[in-house]
Scaffold this active site. Sequence first.
Site, PDB file in Angstrom:
ATOM      1  CB  CYS A 243      -8.031   6.514  14.707  1.00 31.76           C
ATOM      2  SG  CYS A 243      -6.244   6.531  14.768  1.00 31.76           S
ATOM      3  CD  GLU A 375      -2.175   8.972  16.746  1.00 25.27           C
ATOM      4  OE1 GLU A 375      -2.433   8.258  15.770  1.00 25.27           O
ATOM      5  OE2 GLU A 375      -1.643   8.541  17.784  1.00 25.27           O
TER       6      GLU A 375
END
Length: 656
Positions: A243, A375
């Site tokens: 992330c 992601e």
Amino acid sequence: MIRRKLLGVFILSCALGLSAQEKKSFTIDISHPTGNISPNMWGVFFEDINLGADGGIYAELIKNRSFEFADPFMGWKKLGEKIGEGTFLVLNRKDKPNNPRFLRVNTSLSSEKVGLQNEGFRGMGIKQGLRYDFSVLYKQAVPGITLRLQLVDTLGSVIGESTIRPEKTGTDWQKQQISFRAAKTESKAKLVLWFEGKGTLDVDMISLFPEDTWKNRPGGLRKDMVQLLADMKPGFIRFPGGCIVEGRDLANRFQWKKTVGPIEDRKLIINRWNTEFKHRLTPDYYQSFGLGFFEYFQLAEDIGAEPLPILNCGMACQFNTAELVPIDELDEYVQDALDLIEFANGDTGTKWGKLRAEMGHPLPFNLKMLGVGNENWGPQYIERLEVFKKALNERYPNIKIVASSGTDPEGERFEFLNKELRRLKVDFIDEHYYRSPDWFLTHANRYDAYDRQGPKIFAGEYAAHTDRTAGTGNRNNWKAAIAEAAFLTGVERNADVVGMASYAPLFAHVDGWQWTPDLIWVDNLQAYGTPNYQVQKLYAINKGTHVISVRMDNVIPSGQDGLYASAVLDSKTNEAIIKVVNHNDYPINGSFNIQTKENLAKEVEHIVLTAGLAEENSIQHPNKVSPKIDKVTLKGKTIISDLSPYSFHIFKIKIK
Ligand code: AHR
């Protein structure tokens, strides 16, 4: 009569603790390989989470060395009985936009002696007898102040000391350094700087490194942590995340160009894990980028791993702000990707290749693959990916593109992305699964029916979570690790379609983590591999070159009766390697029949990893769950071996 006798034997054997052991027979066909195994199949996933970089593998001991944290004195404490007004001033200059702040110390404004103390990252790990290298950027109009450096233990006793007297004068910044040895080992030391004498001194980039960095590189990485990676012989290293690539917002996304060049010009930003979890707030977590993209490439080269950078695709984390770059403004992002390839591979006459050479690596790093997005999901991702793919394929047709299939390995989002990524013919689909041990145990056949013609799979992030995902109760215990070992038999069996796999996250500091479980845990002085690390390492160092078939009663052993198995051939060492997991609370008597016309060496190496399901490794007991090696003897072409409850076995058979 006979029945009575049998009953007697049964009662006797029960009384003696003997019970009839369940037998299982496996057939391994070593003559017909079913697929090739990529040499970089098993790798590592690096992200600056859990103090992975600053406070972790990046060996800098001073926290907030350039006073750029939101609170410029975070990590620092002013020392002195009476600190006069204006003694310590934080100045913010215009001509250094990447490192605007510095500290002006004017001792003439205080009647008593003044100093600063730095607390390190949850203290500083200091080792007796080791050399410590202190450096500082300074400027002054006239010499006047001497810096007295003291390492102090938790009781405040001095355990290492030196002085440094800045001599040069003028308006330019100067660097001065001094080395000294520590007299005592201490895991939570602090550094004190006393400013002695009267005068004014400007300071910035106050730094302290241990001598014993990886390859003894000044300003380098923690040797013990890199060694644990090197020991795995990883085939690739994915960096910088995770992330962190996306950032909570686009302003705080990871931008590789801001992490290369002189370290004092690398722009510090807040670490996205600083505020991510309310229950694990880490207000002092920033990214200094002392570990930047040059150092990532160098690390990859050092440990023999293919570099796999993942870049922002024009989307901030969709769990946070989900900010998007308008499609017609994506150029800067795409250019970053093209320039990164030039930085890694370009010749030294190119702009970015020249910078690489100036940083000490004229030869190319030989980058072969690049991830676009981490992601990310939805049509917005596909739209942006297409723009990247077109530009990358046109300019660098040999660079393989890794693309995200989102946060989950199933469900609507996954189905959509899986279909779209196959339509786009990306090279690798990056799948992530943080799931329960049960999920791992019941999905060992996940890849058995995958399309062999389409993109390869990159199992880019996975871990068995014994509690809930992103909860604080997940443990790196044997229960999680054996479930992963069982699942990975399915990954290995399908190595023709799964080209790369990496556990995530990699590192966690025992006093500074946000996410658990993690592969390797550290404190300020030590590092250890979890049972999960042992599993990853066993797969990586026994990866072989070709998949071969294993059958149990004519079926693929992927969880039937609690048993899992896979096997490979290693054409370099001329070995057949069988991996088997017994996930039962009772032993199994296994017989492994090797089908071949070749001669086999009688002696077979047998590696076994087993423990109680709740067992873990720790700083105090780093090797509690670790592999044991013994030998078994072939009977003809069959191995007979007991598989103890909850155990993972590797048999290595030499082909003569
Ligand atoms: O590994 C921790 C996080 O899990 C990664 O940053 C992210 O990609 C995933 O959600």
